[in-house]
Scaffold this motif. Structure first.
Motif, PDB file in Angstrom:
ATOM      1  N   CYS A  60      55.110  25.365  48.327  1.00  0.00           N
ATOM      2  CA  CYS A  60      54.250  26.178  49.192  1.00  0.00           C
ATOM      3  C   CYS A  60      54.142  27.595  48.669  1.00  0.00           C
ATOM      4  N   PHE A  61      55.272  28.072  48.219  1.00  0.00           N
ATOM      5  CA  PHE A  61      55.232  29.405  47.635  1.00  0.00           C
ATOM      6  C   PHE A  61      54.287  29.430  46.444  1.00  0.00           C
ATOM      7  N   GLY A  62      54.322  28.336  45.695  1.00  0.00           N
ATOM      8  CA  GLY A  62      53.415  28.240  44.556  1.00  0.00           C
ATOM      9  C   GLY A  62      51.966  28.288  44.978  1.00  0.00           C
ATOM     10  N   PHE A  63      51.700  27.643  46.099  1.00  0.00           N
ATOM     11  CA  PHE A  63      50.326  27.708  46.624  1.00  0.00           C
ATOM     12  C   PHE A  63      49.912  29.147  46.854  1.00  0.00           C
ATOM     13  N   ILE A  64      50.801  29.855  47.533  1.00  0.00           N
ATOM     14  CA  ILE A  64      50.473  31.242  47.871  1.00  0.00           C
ATOM     15  C   ILE A  64      50.256  32.053  46.608  1.00  0.00           C
ATOM     16  N   LEU A  65      51.178  31.865  45.692  1.00  0.00           N
ATOM     17  CA  LEU A  65      51.079  32.614  44.440  1.00  0.00           C
ATOM     18  C   LEU A  65      49.807  32.262  43.701  1.00  0.00           C
ATOM     19  N   GLY A  66      49.525  30.975  43.675  1.00  0.00           N
ATOM     20  CA  GLY A  66      48.320  30.536  42.998  1.00  0.00           C
ATOM     21  C   GLY A  66      47.086  31.138  43.634  1.00  0.00           C
ATOM     22  N   GLY A  67      47.151  31.173  44.954  1.00  0.00           N
ATOM     23  CA  GLY A  67      46.032  31.765  45.657  1.00  0.00           C
ATOM     24  C   GLY A  67      45.843  33.217  45.273  1.00  0.00           C
ATOM     25  N   MET A  68      46.968  33.903  45.141  1.00  0.00           N
ATOM     26  CA  MET A  68      46.861  35.320  44.794  1.00  0.00           C
ATOM     27  C   MET A  68      46.255  35.495  43.405  1.00  0.00           C
ATOM     28  N   ILE A  69      46.751  34.685  42.506  1.00  0.00           N
ATOM     29  CA  ILE A  69      46.250  34.813  41.136  1.00  0.00           C
ATOM     30  C   ILE A  69      44.782  34.431  41.072  1.00  0.00           C
ATOM     31  N   TRP A  70      44.462  33.390  41.763  1.00  0.00           N
ATOM     32  CA  TRP A  70      43.063  32.952  41.808  1.00  0.00           C
ATOM     33  C   TRP A  70      42.196  34.041  42.385  1.00  0.00           C
ATOM     34  N   GLY A  71      42.706  34.622  43.441  1.00  0.00           N
ATOM     35  CA  GLY A  71      41.936  35.700  44.045  1.00  0.00           C
ATOM     36  C   GLY A  71      41.734  36.848  43.071  1.00  0.00           C
ATOM     37  N   ALA A  72      42.750  37.090  42.268  1.00  0.00           N
ATOM     38  CA  ALA A  72      42.647  38.216  41.357  1.00  0.00           C
ATOM     39  C   ALA A  72      41.769  37.910  40.148  1.00  0.00           C
ATOM     40  N   ASP A  73      41.943  36.700  39.645  1.00  0.00           N
ATOM     41  CA  ASP A  73      41.290  36.421  38.360  1.00  0.00           C
ATOM     42  C   ASP A  73      40.067  35.534  38.455  1.00  0.00           C
ATOM     43  N   LYS A  74      39.889  34.932  39.569  1.00  0.00           N
ATOM     44  CA  LYS A  74      38.808  33.982  39.753  1.00  0.00           C
ATOM     45  C   LYS A  74      38.935  32.769  38.858  1.00  0.00           C
ATOM     46  N   VAL A  75      40.003  32.718  38.167  1.00  0.00           N
ATOM     47  CA  VAL A  75      40.224  31.504  37.379  1.00  0.00           C
ATOM     48  C   VAL A  75      41.736  31.331  37.260  1.00  0.00           C
ATOM     49  N   GLN A  76      42.160  30.138  37.162  1.00  0.00           N
ATOM     50  CA  GLN A  76      43.610  29.920  37.192  1.00  0.00           C
ATOM     51  C   GLN A  76      44.168  30.119  35.803  1.00  0.00           C
ATOM     52  N   THR A  77      44.778  31.283  35.620  1.00  0.00           N
ATOM     53  CA  THR A  77      45.306  31.578  34.300  1.00  0.00           C
ATOM     54  C   THR A  77      46.588  30.833  34.008  1.00  0.00           C
ATOM     55  N   PHE A  78      47.291  30.493  35.061  1.00  0.00           N
ATOM     56  CA  PHE A  78      48.579  29.847  34.822  1.00  0.00           C
ATOM     57  C   PHE A  78      48.588  28.444  35.360  1.00  0.00           C
ATOM     58  N   THR A  79      48.852  27.552  34.502  1.00  0.00           N
ATOM     59  CA  THR A  79      49.093  26.201  34.988  1.00  0.00           C
ATOM     60  C   THR A  79      50.316  25.675  34.278  1.00  0.00           C
ATOM     61  N   LEU A  80      50.761  24.574  34.758  1.00  0.00           N
ATOM     62  CA  LEU A  80      51.935  23.997  34.128  1.00  0.00           C
ATOM     63  C   LEU A  80      51.456  23.179  32.937  1.00  0.00           C
ATOM     64  N   THR A  81      51.557  23.759  31.794  1.00  0.00           N
ATOM     65  CA  THR A  81      51.120  23.019  30.616  1.00  0.00           C
ATOM     66  C   THR A  81      52.206  22.046  30.189  1.00  0.00           C
ATOM     67  N   PRO A  82      51.803  20.929  29.658  1.00  0.00           N
ATOM     68  CA  PRO A  82      52.798  19.923  29.272  1.00  0.00           C
ATOM     69  C   PRO A  82      53.812  20.466  28.272  1.00  0.00           C
TER      70      PRO A  82
END
Lengths: 228, 777
Positions: free
Chosen positions: B36-58
């Motif tokens: 859930c925390f990840g959701f929030i964080l992701g939301g913040m980053i998305w809000g900031a960058d409009k694109v998801q800069t961080f994902t869990l790469t293999p």
């Protein structure tokens, strides 16, 4: 065999264990051998259990006595009533209760006195419990169970208190003895988590004799003893 | 740059917050919260960058985050338990995973044929590929959830072991189906399938072999690192990681490799390395594993907040969820049914339910999904989304409901009847009896293979892989004695500091106050009981008006009821648990969690004491203490009998008891420094000074003095009971905590887990009997 109700396969396994416990290969067990079983040291009533194996006065246990005591712990056969021999079987409910009773009743006078109860409580309770608390517990326990007001619990009173309880529970059957796996399946043994020696797999003693000639004689002797 | 650093640091900080809130984590597993925390964080980053800069790469996941977690799991694995149940674990890992994969893939394909999913361009092979990546139970998620739910040893090791070992299958299946997908449908013939099956064996056994080799390498290395103790811990990590990479390089199962590496080197590493190094390894490993796990879960959350990947197909997703759950249940129940026919101790229904419900999918599935090739698999995004949703469902929902489910199931099965005291006591007695009989009759059995292995291991492997000094110390009893003395000493010191002074014992004596010590309920009732006899109530109850007799009667009745309740309560609280009930506990974040150890320790001490007593009184009667003391000085080379002789001397003071009963009550006193209490027994002045030369026993100097003082004053009741770590405890016979289960590797890191209680391992307690005979005048 008929006395104890063990199958020959089971007996073989028990003999194996007996041999293993009997480190000096004397053919009988002494209290030292039992004490060497580590788990007993961590059992609050380990000492009493060990004593239960040795009938009064003796300090050795041979294989037949060993098996006879262990026979108490086989699952109760509920459908043997008709034969009327229920009372005599070592694994009957009464006998199991008697065994448990004897764990309490150290001086074998047929009654659990307050002193004996106190001793048991002391052994089974943690050290934080004070003497006074122990006494109050013992007091209450005797009050609850003692019907003829002689300040001690006789075997009948014991049975009465616990009769219902034993009906419900699995009645002193260790997990190990609940099932005897079909010995022929080697694969089975891998999954069961127990790998008895391949030697003891075969239900017939003849096959076994082929494989382990040197201990054959002892096992034959042991079985003969048991069959008597 | 800062953002990149932040993405790793924030989750760790968050972990602290979560740790602080035990309420929350007991209801919701940490992993769920982290997502859930990840959701929030992701939301913040998305809000900031409009694109998801961080994902869990293999790459990051498989090479930098996963190895530590698995190494930690392998290093702390209870080997004995694991190998005892290996058959069951393998069956579930291999057959169960294959079943999951096949059934899922085929069912989904069937549903697509049936038109339930609309228009999808996925062929059968691709479904099978999807099934194979979805099938694997994830070790990270499993640990995270089972930390909250305490289950019994066997169940735990089954699920845990399965989650670790199924990687072998997953890797093979994934690669095989990936290859098949590339080849295309028509080109698959029997040869390919056989190749696939063979590759399973190669991958699985090859991976394990690589791990084993590296484990041996580590052990050998630690044998030679006496002079470079500072960097010793580093080797473990470096070589562990190396085993992972090597296996990966050879296209073998990397997870299996690192697991076996950890499992193999545990024992030797602990024996060979210096204690500080062992501690360092423990802590560092836990730190890394915790950190990785946290980051993994947070990233799982972040990765969801990405518009690009979301493709929604209701049918596909819902059906996947359904099938994953249903087939897991079917698989587990069926396999367990088969296994139970061959197991001596069958797995019960509740356990099976927990096993099925505990089949959580996690980051491994997600990592594999992301690794899919978009060109070959058009619907990659759909698969990724579905994987994510399944992961969330299992981790969050199943994680949260796991505990209530378990409680509900167990409560339902527990009989609720009013039992009398005697019944309770006898019930416990039965439990103990059963455990004892199991021990005597050899539950594990005189196991041919196991004894052969042990022989081999002791004579060959230990010889090669362990330092000579460590091998000597492998005398279990000595080692345990030593470890526990250390532990006792440390605890004693912390206890002393906590009470504010080094000589806290002395201070304690000055505040003997009957009221003050009745802080716990049991003491209150104790007062009540005692005062019943004396006719006065303690301050915790209303004073009896001497005027009204009726009220007195009533209160007495209430007191008696309270007595009854209390007696029950006492029994419930204080009855020693039987060994079956000592649950195995594994925790990512805590070290010493199994407090049942204390009980076991207590019981062990008492048993040993009793045995010594009966031995003493049976053979020699009560001898003058001087002789005993003198003799112990002769035997300095063997620490155990030393401690024992001391014991014997002490216990022979508390009266000439031979029976367990008296010794039990005398035990009360003797446990608490009886010889130094004026009231207890005979004080032998000759005895005390003799203690000093016994430097093995490491009595803190300040204490030696205080003992003499405190001998004048009876210890306060509270001090008696609340002070388990008195110096006499240090001196006393071995809290010889010999474990009957290697689960102790989780809690007592420093104790080698070869302390199995086969009868040939533990030397009978009085081996020094003959020498003692000589010493007596």
């Amino acid at each position: 065999m008929d006395q104890t109700g063990f199958s020959s396969a089971h007996l073989l396994r028990l003999y194996d264990r007996f041999e293993c416990l009997d480190r000096d290969n004397r053919g009988y067990l002494s209290p030292n051998d039992f004490e060497a079983v580590g788990g007993l040291a961590m059992n609050p009533i380990g000492g009493r259990i060990i004593d239960a194996f040795f009938s009064s006065g003796q300090d050795t246990v041979d294989f037949s006595s060993f098996v006879r005591i262990l026979a108490h712990f086989r699952p109760t056969d509920r459908n043997r009533n008709k034969e009327g021999t229920q009372q005599e079987l070592p694994n009957s409910r009464t006998r199991k209760l008697k065994f448990a009773f004897q764990l309490y009743d150290l001086d074998r006078d047929g009654k659990i006195s307050r002193e004996e109860l106190l001793q048991v409580l002391r052994a089974m309770l943690g050290l934080q419990v004070t003497k006074e608390q122990l006494q109050s517990i013992a007091e209450r326990a005797i009050q609850e169970a003692d019907l003829d007001k002689d300040d001690a619990i006789s075997f009948d009173e014991f049975k009465k208190v616990l009769g219902f309880f034993l009906l419900q529970s699995q009645s002193l059957v260790p997990d190990r003895m609940k099932r005897i796996p079909p010995l022929r399946m080697i694969l089975a043994l891998t999954c069961s988590g127990v790998l008895p020696s391949l030697v003891h797999l075969s239900p017939s003693t003849e096959t076994m004799m082929e494989v382990r000639p040197k201990s054959r004689d002892r096992i034959i002797r042991a079985l003969q003893v048991c069959r008597t | 740059m800062i953002k990149e650093k932040k993405k790793y640091i924030l989750p760790l900080a968050n972990r602290e917050v979560i740790e602080a809130n035990h309420h929350v984590t007991s209801v919701i597993p940490e992993s769920a919260l982290l997502i859930c925390f990840g959701f929030i964080l992701g939301g913040m980053i998305w809000g900031a960058d409009k694109v998801q800069t961080f994902t869990l790469t293999p790459t990051v996941f498989f090479y930098f985050l996963l190895p530590q977690v698995i190494l930690d799991a392998g290093y702390h694995m209870p080997n004995k338990l694991f190998f005892t149940n290996l058959g069951g674990i393998l069956v579930h890992a291999v057959i169960g995973t294959c079943w999951n994969a096949a059934s899922l893939g085929l069912s989904l394909w069937g549903c697509q044929m049936g038109g339930a999913m609309g228009d999808l361009d996925i062929g059968l092979l691709q479904y099978l590929l999807f099934g194979s990546l979805m099938a694997a139970v994830d070790p990270v998620a499993v640990i995270a959830v089972f930390e909250q739910v305490h289950v019994n040893d066997v169940l735990f090791i089954m699920v845990f072991g399965e989650s670790l070992l199924n990687d072998g299958v997953t890797v093979v299946l994934f690669n095989v189906f990936d290859a098949f997908v590339s080849l295309g449908g028509p080109k698959i013939d029997a040869a390919e399938i056989i190749k696939g099956i063979v590759s399973f064996f190669v991958v699985a056994f090859g991976g394990s072999l690589v791990g084993l080799v590296f484990g041996l390498l580590i052990s050998l290395l630690t044998r030679c690192t006496k002079n470079i103790q500072i960097i010793e811990p580093g080797f473990i990590f470096v070589l562990g990681y190396l085993s992972y990479l090597t296996a990966e390089m050879l296209s073998l199962s990397a997870i299996l490799s690192i697991v076996f590496c950890g499992m193999c080197c545990q024992k030797y590493v602990r024996a060979n390395m210096d204690e500080n190094s062992v501690q360092t390894v423990r802590y560092a490993m836990k730190a890394f594993a915790n950190g990785s796990e946290t980051i993994i879960f947070v990233f799982l959350g972040i990765s969801a907040i990405d518009k690009v990947i979301w493709v929604w197909n209701t049918g596909f997703i819902l059906l996947t969820l359904l099938f994953v759950l249903v087939y897991r249940f079917i698989g587990v129940f069926f396999l367990t049914w088969i296994l139970n026919r061959f197991r001596l101790v069958p797995l019960e229904f509740v356990d099976q339910v927990i096993m099925s419900y505990g089949g959580l999918r996690g980051a491994v599935a997600y990592g594999l999904a992301v690794m899919l090739d978009e060109n070959k698999i058009k619907e990659k995004n759909l698969m990724v989304c579905t994987t994510l949703i399944v992961v969330y469902f299992t981790v969050i929902l199943q994680g949260i409901t796991m505990k209530p489910l378990v409680m509900w199931l167990k409560v339902k099965r527990a009989a609720v009847t009013e039992v009398s005291l005697l019944e309770k006591l006898t019930n416990k007695m039965f439990n103990h009896t059963l455990v004892a009989i199991e021990d005597i009759s050899g539950q594990i059995g005189h196991n041919y293979m196991r004894s052969k292995w042990k022989y081999f291991e002791e004579n060959w492997m230990s010889w090669i892989l362990m330092k000579p000094s460590a091998r000597k110390k492998q005398d279990q009893l000595f080692d345990v004695f030593h470890q526990l003395n250390l532990k006792d000493a440390m605890e004693y010191v912390t206890e002393g500091e906590r009470r504010g002074s080094l000589e806290f014992v002395r201070n304690e004596n000055s505040i003997i106050d009957f009221k003050k010590k009745s802080e716990s309920e049991s003491f209150d009732i104790n007062n009540a009981n005692m005062s019943n006899d004396h006719g006065a109530m303690s301050n915790t109850r209303d004073p009896i008006p001497s005027v009204s007799l009726e009220m007195h009667e009533q209160t007495m009745k209430a007191v008696r009821e309270a007595e009854a309740i209390n007696a029950h309560h006492l029994l419930d609280q204080h009855l020693y648990k039987s060994r079956k009930q000592h649950r195995h506990r594994f925790s990512r974040s805590h070290f010493d969690i199994n407090r049942d150890e204390k009980e076991v320790q207590e019981i062990f001490q008492r048993t040993m004491r009793n045995r010594l007593e009966s031995f003493t009184s049976a053979k020699m009667g009560v001898k003058p203490p001087k002789t005993i003391v003198k003799h112990t000085q002769k035997e300095q080379q063997q620490k155990m009998p030393n401690g024992k002789s001391m014991d014997k001397a002490k216990t022979s003071y508390s009266g000439d008891e031979g029976s367990e009963g008296d010794s039990a009550s005398g035990y009360d006193q003797s446990y608490m420094r009886a010889t130094y209490r004026a009231g207890a027994g005979i004080e032998n002045p000759a005895f005390m000074p003799d203690l000093d030369p016994m430097d093995l026993l490491q009595i803190p100097p300040w204490l030696a003095e205080s003992e003499l003082d405190s001998s004048m004053v009876a210890l306060s009741h509270r001090a008696q009971v609340d002070l388990p770590r008195t110096p006499s405890n240090l001196r006393r016979l071995a809290p010889l905590r010999i474990s009957t289960r290697s689960t102790d590797s989780f809690t007592l890191e420093n104790i080698p887990d070869t302390q199995q209680m086969d009868s040939d391992q533990l030397p009978p307690p009085p081996p020094p009997r003959p020498p003692r005979d000589d010493g007596y005048v």
